[in-house]
Motif scaffolding. Structure first.
Motif: not given
Length: 184
Positions: A91-111
């Protein structure tokens, strides 16, 4: 009176159908991971509908709602995270794509794994955000205790992005390391 009963029965049937779609229902090897019913097959259908109609709004809205409800991401199927990152990328929303990855790491998503990083790096490459994609590569390789080993896709993505910014020496170094690591 009969008309009122028919209307009431129709409304109840719709409520039951809607409630059933919110219930955790495992599919063979695909598991619904939330009360919102966002399963792997459902996100695939959202992606396909978006591709056909070129209208990403319904899919984006549903996926955003899912992640607002599931901020901790506990028990989430990692494939859903990968597909959500890809959806934002398409959809062209790079900030959201990268943000989702970084939020997963920050939230402690272990996988969080290389597939998540590859999807985010692909978003950066496809939308010419090379510096950000290279930063994701470094983040993946240098994560404190949970370093994520790249695969061939990761290596080819970072080499392409390094080439686009003119960092040929670093690109060649990564290529050499990958060849040495693979034992070629």
């Amino acid at each position: 009176m009969k008309a009122s009963l028919l209307i009431l029965a129709s409304v109840l049937a719709l409520v039951v159908q809607h409630t059933h779609s919110l219930i955790h229902v495992p599919h063979r090897d695909r598991v619904c991971s939330t009360a919102l019913g966002l399963s792997i097959s459902h996100i695939d259908s959202l992606l396909e509908t978006g591709r056909q109609t070129k209208n990403w709004s319904p899919a984006l809205s549903e996926v955003r709602s899912y992640f607002q409800v599931n901020r901790g991401m506990r028990g989430m199927n990692p494939v859903i995270l990968t597909k959500a990152i890809k959806l934002f990328s398409i959809a062209g929303l790079v900030d959201d794509a990268v943000g989702l990855l970084r939020n997963a790491r920050a939230a402690g998503f272990e996988r969080v794994n290389r597939h998540h990083y590859n999807a985010a790096m692909m978003a950066c490459r496809n939308h010419k955000r090379f510096a950000e994609g290279i930063e994701l590569w470094e983040e993946m390789k240098n994560a404190n205790n949970d370093k994520i080993d790249p695969d061939k896709v990761s290596v080819s993505l970072v080499i392409a992005m390094l080439g686009n910014v003119g960092s040929w020496e670093k690109a060649f170094s990564i290529y050499r390391d990958a060849v040495d690591h693979a034992g070629m």
